[in-house]
Scaffold this motif. Sequence first.
Motif: not given
Length: 120
Positions: A35-43
């Motif tokens: 979830r954290m990696i997805r959030t960072l990628r989206d940011l």
Amino acid sequence: MFLGLTFEKLLLVGAVAAFILGPERLPRAAQQLARMIRTLRDLANGAKDRMREEMGPEFDEVDWKKLDPRQYDPRRIIREALLEDETPVQVITPPTSRMAQARREAALNGTPAPFDSEAT
């Protein structure tokens, strides 16, 4: 992006994480990591899209590799700065008192500086 991070190193990190977290908490930790990696990628993608909107067509013309800080060589930068054609620099001096101006003129003329008996 992850230079030097090989499959063996990832396997070792996973084994250490499994040992430390245990089998009960490992799935939840993996979900949080994903979830954290997805959030960072989206940011990162959002920032890239916003830059593209604000810069317009110039965004595609920028050579981003040239702006990579890992490409900077301080020796090259200094060498290029020293070899540039020197342009005359206009020195702007701040307004000074009459006594400071007189001292400056005396120093340029080679005469002794004036003495102010009222100065402390």
